[in-house]
Design an enzyme around this catalytic site. Sequence first.
Site, PDB file in Angstrom:
ATOM      1  N   VAL A  54       0.813  -1.228   0.000  1.00 15.73           N
ATOM      2  CA  VAL A  54       0.000   0.000   0.000  1.00 15.73           C
ATOM      3  C   VAL A  54       0.843   1.274   0.000  1.00 15.73           C
ATOM      4  O   VAL A  54       0.340   2.348  -0.308  1.00 15.73           O
ATOM      5  CB  VAL A  54      -1.003   0.035   1.185  1.00 15.73           C
ATOM      6  CG1 VAL A  54      -1.965  -1.137   1.136  1.00 15.73           C
ATOM      7  CG2 VAL A  54      -0.279   0.105   2.530  1.00 15.73           C
ATOM      8  N   TYR A  72       5.253   5.924  14.710  1.00 12.74           N
ATOM      9  CA  TYR A  72       3.919   5.307  14.710  1.00 12.74           C
ATOM     10  C   TYR A  72       2.864   6.322  15.161  1.00 12.74           C
ATOM     11  O   TYR A  72       1.839   6.517  14.503  1.00 12.74           O
ATOM     12  CB  TYR A  72       3.922   4.079  15.618  1.00 12.74           C
ATOM     13  CG  TYR A  72       2.625   3.316  15.601  1.00 12.74           C
ATOM     14  CD1 TYR A  72       2.338   2.428  14.555  1.00 12.74           C
ATOM     15  CD2 TYR A  72       1.680   3.463  16.603  1.00 12.74           C
ATOM     16  CE1 TYR A  72       1.141   1.726  14.530  1.00 12.74           C
ATOM     17  CE2 TYR A  72       0.480   2.768  16.588  1.00 12.74           C
ATOM     18  CZ  TYR A  72       0.221   1.894  15.543  1.00 12.74           C
ATOM     19  OH  TYR A  72      -0.956   1.200  15.511  1.00 12.74           O
ATOM     20  N   ALA A 106       3.060   9.571  15.226  1.00 16.16           N
ATOM     21  CA  ALA A 106       2.958  10.658  14.238  1.00 16.16           C
ATOM     22  C   ALA A 106       2.151  10.203  13.028  1.00 16.16           C
ATOM     23  O   ALA A 106       1.326  10.951  12.499  1.00 16.16           O
ATOM     24  CB  ALA A 106       4.356  11.107  13.816  1.00 16.16           C
TER      25      ALA A 106
HETATM   26  P1  NAD Z   1      -1.424  -7.125  12.085  1.00 13.10           P
HETATM   27  O1  NAD Z   1       0.057  -7.067  12.051  1.00 13.10           O
HETATM   28  O2  NAD Z   1      -2.093  -8.329  12.628  1.00 13.10           O
HETATM   29  O3  NAD Z   1      -2.032  -6.786  10.648  1.00 13.10           O
HETATM   30  C1  NAD Z   1      -1.503  -5.778   9.813  1.00 13.10           C
HETATM   31  C2  NAD Z   1      -1.528  -6.275   8.384  1.00 13.10           C
HETATM   32  O4  NAD Z   1      -1.074  -5.223   7.527  1.00 13.10           O
HETATM   33  C3  NAD Z   1      -0.593  -7.474   8.162  1.00 13.10           C
HETATM   34  O5  NAD Z   1      -1.297  -8.534   7.538  1.00 13.10           O
HETATM   35  C4  NAD Z   1       0.487  -6.918   7.258  1.00 13.10           C
HETATM   36  O6  NAD Z   1       1.058  -7.850   6.368  1.00 13.10           O
HETATM   37  C5  NAD Z   1      -0.267  -5.815   6.516  1.00 13.10           C
HETATM   38  N1  NAD Z   1       0.643  -4.848   5.929  1.00 13.10           N
HETATM   39  C6  NAD Z   1       1.715  -4.268   6.517  1.00 13.10           C
HETATM   40  N2  NAD Z   1       2.358  -3.494   5.645  1.00 13.10           N
HETATM   41  C7  NAD Z   1       1.690  -3.578   4.472  1.00 13.10           C
HETATM   42  C8  NAD Z   1       1.879  -2.996   3.188  1.00 13.10           C
HETATM   43  N3  NAD Z   1       2.926  -2.182   2.945  1.00 13.10           N
HETATM   44  N4  NAD Z   1       0.984  -3.285   2.212  1.00 13.10           N
HETATM   45  C9  NAD Z   1      -0.054  -4.124   2.447  1.00 13.10           C
HETATM   46  N5  NAD Z   1      -0.271  -4.701   3.634  1.00 13.10           N
HETATM   47  C10 NAD Z   1       0.591  -4.438   4.641  1.00 13.10           C
HETATM   48  O7  NAD Z   1      -1.832  -5.857  12.971  1.00 13.10           O
HETATM   49  P2  NAD Z   1      -3.257  -5.281  13.414  1.00 13.10           P
HETATM   50  O8  NAD Z   1      -3.130  -5.017  14.860  1.00 13.10           O
HETATM   51  O9  NAD Z   1      -4.400  -6.081  12.906  1.00 13.10           O
HETATM   52  O10 NAD Z   1      -3.187  -3.866  12.675  1.00 13.10           O
HETATM   53  C11 NAD Z   1      -4.208  -3.375  11.823  1.00 13.10           C
HETATM   54  C12 NAD Z   1      -4.250  -1.871  11.972  1.00 13.10           C
HETATM   55  O11 NAD Z   1      -4.660  -1.532  13.291  1.00 13.10           O
HETATM   56  C13 NAD Z   1      -2.900  -1.181  11.762  1.00 13.10           C
HETATM   57  O12 NAD Z   1      -3.072   0.005  11.015  1.00 13.10           O
HETATM   58  C14 NAD Z   1      -2.460  -0.867  13.170  1.00 13.10           C
HETATM   59  O13 NAD Z   1      -1.560   0.218  13.220  1.00 13.10           O
HETATM   60  C15 NAD Z   1      -3.795  -0.557  13.815  1.00 13.10           C
HETATM   61  N6  NAD Z   1      -3.829  -0.622  15.279  1.00 13.10           N
HETATM   62  C16 NAD Z   1      -3.583  -1.787  15.932  1.00 13.10           C
HETATM   63  C17 NAD Z   1      -3.645  -1.800  17.320  1.00 13.10           C
HETATM   64  C18 NAD Z   1      -3.392  -3.052  18.119  1.00 13.10           C
HETATM   65  O14 NAD Z   1      -3.335  -2.968  19.357  1.00 13.10           O
HETATM   66  N7  NAD Z   1      -3.248  -4.215  17.509  1.00 13.10           N
HETATM   67  C19 NAD Z   1      -3.953  -0.635  18.033  1.00 13.10           C
HETATM   68  C20 NAD Z   1      -4.200   0.521  17.322  1.00 13.10           C
HETATM   69  C21 NAD Z   1      -4.146   0.531  15.933  1.00 13.10           C
END
Ligand code: NAD
Length: 248
Positions: free
Chosen positions: A58, A150, A152
């Site tokens: 992405v 992160y 930011a």
């Molecule tokens: P996760 O690591 O389980 O899933 C993230 C997914 O994004 C992975 O499958 C990864 O391969 C994919 N990804 C990463 N870089 C990519 C790229 N360049 N192109 C395409 N896909 C890519 O983590 P998650 O916790 O499910 O995270 C999902 C979202 O939630 C993220 O944006 C994360 O920052 C946000 N988030 C998570 C939490 C938490 O506590 N888990 C809290 C706040 C926000």
Amino acid sequence: MRFEGKVAIVTGAASGIGRATAARLAAEGAKVCIVDREQAALDAATPEGEVMTHACDVSDEAQVEACVKAVVEKWGRIDAVANNAGVSRGYQPIMENDMEDWRTVIGVNLFGVAHFLKHAGKVMQEQGSGAFVNTASVAGIRSGAGGNAYSASKAGVISLTQTAACDLGGYNVRVNAVCPGLIETGMTKRVFDYARDNDKEHKLGSRCELRRYGKPEEIAAAICFLASDDASYITGQALPVDGGNTAS
Ligand code: NAD
């Protein structure tokens, strides 16, 4: 079936919150394009229903443009995009930050969202309808364990949600964000495993009023609400889904 006849794209759909969101959208009748970096990971995470996979980075605008084109060629429209792909690099003080990590984190978490807003936004502008839900974080509201780049990037996602909502609102296209608290996913597994073994008072988990970590499905529910017509008069908002983390 809130998404019957609708077409959705979910990024970061091979794991965690994105995977749960794609499963819920498909279960509620949407045709879903699941997007992640690796084809094999997508194949292993494909939910039941009418689903296409598209491996793409992405942070690369040309790859995102090709993804949007592929979805429109297959299904003719785009009704919802869950801009959810994200990376974190753990916490180091700003004095020790590796600026290459900054470029990666901002590239995926912020540019990744902007790329879909631009290219899927044009499709929705022509349709005169659509909804984006961007996954920000409580770390974008106040400092969080994810580190400087992160936090930011996620503050940037909240700001971009507001500005894009202004640009697209006149075309009946809504743009919102969710701000998850601490959710058990691949991204946080290491830190949660450590906390379970070493933090007997569960200080990490109790950093919110509900005193537990969240589940990916609880964030997916909020994303699907904001993507659906149930949220038809909500735009430009960033909804904390954090067990009360930001309430205190
Ligand atoms: P996760 O690591 O389980 O899933 C993230 C997914 O994004 C992975 O499958 C990864 O391969 C994919 N990804 C990463 N870089 C990519 C790229 N360049 N192109 C395409 N896909 C890519 O983590 P998650 O916790 O499910 O995270 C999902 C979202 O939630 C993220 O944006 C994360 O920052 C946000 N988030 C998570 C939490 C938490 O506590 N888990 C809290 C706040 C926000």
